[in-house]
Design an enzyme around this catalytic site. Structure first.
Site, short mmCIF file in Angstrom:
data_model
loop_
_atom_site.label_atom_id
_atom_site.label_comp_id
_atom_site.label_asym_id
_atom_site.label_seq_id
_atom_site.Cartn_x
_atom_site.Cartn_y
_atom_site.Cartn_z
N ARG A 109 -8.19 -13.54 -1.53
CA ARG A 109 -8.02 -12.59 -3.76
C ARG A 109 -8.53 -13.82 -4.60
O ARG A 109 -8.28 -14.80 -3.90
CB ARG A 109 -6.53 -12.65 -3.29
CG ARG A 109 -5.69 -12.18 -4.80
CD ARG A 109 -6.15 -10.71 -5.79
NE ARG A 109 -5.90 -10.52 -6.91
CZ ARG A 109 -5.05 -9.78 -7.26
NH1 ARG A 109 -3.93 -9.36 -6.51
NH2 ARG A 109 -4.56 -9.50 -8.22
N ASP B 264 -4.42 -6.27 -2.58
CA ASP B 264 -2.76 -6.80 -4.37
C ASP B 264 -2.22 -6.43 -3.55
O ASP B 264 -1.98 -5.19 -2.96
CB ASP B 264 -3.57 -5.93 -5.58
CG ASP B 264 -3.02 -5.78 -6.66
OD1 ASP B 264 -2.12 -6.62 -6.63
OD2 ASP B 264 -2.91 -4.53 -6.90
N ARG C 21 -10.32 -6.35 -6.59
CA ARG C 21 -9.73 -7.58 -5.59
C ARG C 21 -9.91 -7.14 -4.21
O ARG C 21 -9.85 -5.31 -3.37
CB ARG C 21 -8.46 -7.18 -6.31
CG ARG C 21 -7.53 -6.27 -6.02
CD ARG C 21 -7.21 -5.72 -7.64
NE ARG C 21 -6.97 -6.37 -8.49
CZ ARG C 21 -5.95 -5.91 -8.99
NH1 ARG C 21 -5.23 -6.89 -8.65
NH2 ARG C 21 -6.39 -7.01 -10.02
N ASP D 102 2.00 -5.78 -4.65
CA ASP D 102 2.88 -5.35 -5.68
C ASP D 102 4.38 -5.58 -5.38
O ASP D 102 4.11 -4.33 -4.72
CB ASP D 102 2.30 -4.83 -6.53
CG ASP D 102 1.18 -5.10 -7.50
OD1 ASP D 102 0.73 -6.21 -7.99
OD2 ASP D 102 1.01 -4.24 -7.78
N1 PH2 Z 1 -4.57 -1.41 -9.18
C1 PH2 Z 1 -4.95 -1.89 -10.39
C2 PH2 Z 1 -5.57 -1.03 -11.01
N2 PH2 Z 1 -6.29 0.16 -11.15
N3 PH2 Z 1 -6.07 1.67 -9.01
C3 PH2 Z 1 -6.54 1.98 -8.13
N4 PH2 Z 1 -6.35 3.46 -7.59
N5 PH2 Z 1 -5.83 1.90 -7.43
C4 PH2 Z 1 -4.85 0.48 -8.04
O1 PH2 Z 1 -3.97 -0.62 -6.35
C5 PH2 Z 1 -4.83 -0.25 -8.68
C6 PH2 Z 1 -5.73 1.14 -9.65
C7 PH2 Z 1 -4.34 -3.15 -10.57
O2 PH2 Z 1 -3.21 -3.61 -9.53
MG MG Z 2 -0.98 -3.96 -8.98
MG MG Z 3 -0.43 -7.76 -8.09
#
Ligand code: PH2
Ligand code: MG
Ligand code: MG
Length: 163
Positions: free
Chosen positions: A86, A98, A95, A100
């Site tokens: 990352r 990610d 990325r 979260d």
């Molecule tokens: N994560 C983001 C911004 N936009 N769009 C999708 N479809 N999936 C994601 O995990 C995603 C995003 C920022 O972390």
């Molecule tokens: Mg995110």
């Molecule tokens: Mg994040």
């Protein structure tokens, strides 16, 4: 002294590299964290980036039972992201991984490092669709039930990947 375990929900996403292999490896790594066990994993889903650019995302969620504190869990998530290459450049940059922290029990938290529940989880189909697969009746604290939140979202296609 061991804390009572909490149910933590983690959203996984990737839109660079071998996205499916990375998400599978990350699911394994989450289950291998100390004082933590995997309770449930969703399928993998693809969607176009929301409020971001680059290739399509692959997303999933994992439900963990953990005795790690929110701060300790967040640090572990960042370590796993770093191990998968990352790069932290600009907000919502494409990325490789990610992770979260979406929710930690019923905890409401607003600090510079961490906001719980995740401030945008309730309005994003790429989070709610995998959550609805494994926990449709889960309440996002202060926001409502996953199933009801998903029913309010229009125009965000999320497709389940064949596995
Ligand atoms: N994560 C983001 C911004 N936009 N769009 C999708 N479809 N999936 C994601 O995990 C995603 C995003 C920022 O972390
Ligand atoms: Mg995110
Ligand atoms: Mg994040």
């Amino acid at each position: 002294m061991a804390a009572d375990p909490a149910m933590a929900w983690v959203g996984l996403g990737a839109n660079q590299g071998d996205r499916v292999a990375t998400l599978r490896a990350a699911q394994q790594a989450l289950g291998g964290l100390p004082q933590t066990r995997t309770v449930v994993r969703s399928s993998l889903y693809s969607s176009v980036p929301v409020a971001a650019g680059g290739p399509d995302y692959v997303n999933a969620v994992v439900g963990l039972e953990t005795s790690l504190s929110p701060a300790a869990l967040l640090m572990r998530l960042q370590e796993i992201e770093d191990r998968h290459g990352r790069v932290r450049s600009f907000r919502n940059a494409p990325r490789t991984l990610d992770l979260d922290l979406l929710m930690y029990g019923d905890l409401l938290l607003d600090t510079p490092e961490l906001t719980l529940p995740h401030p945008r989880a309730h309005e994003r189909a790429f989070v709610l669709v995998p959550l609805a697969e494994v926990a449709p009746e889960l309440a996002i604290p202060g926001r409502g039930m996953v199933r009801d939140l998903l029913a309010c979202i229009v125009g965000q296609a999320v497709d389940r990947l064949d596995e």
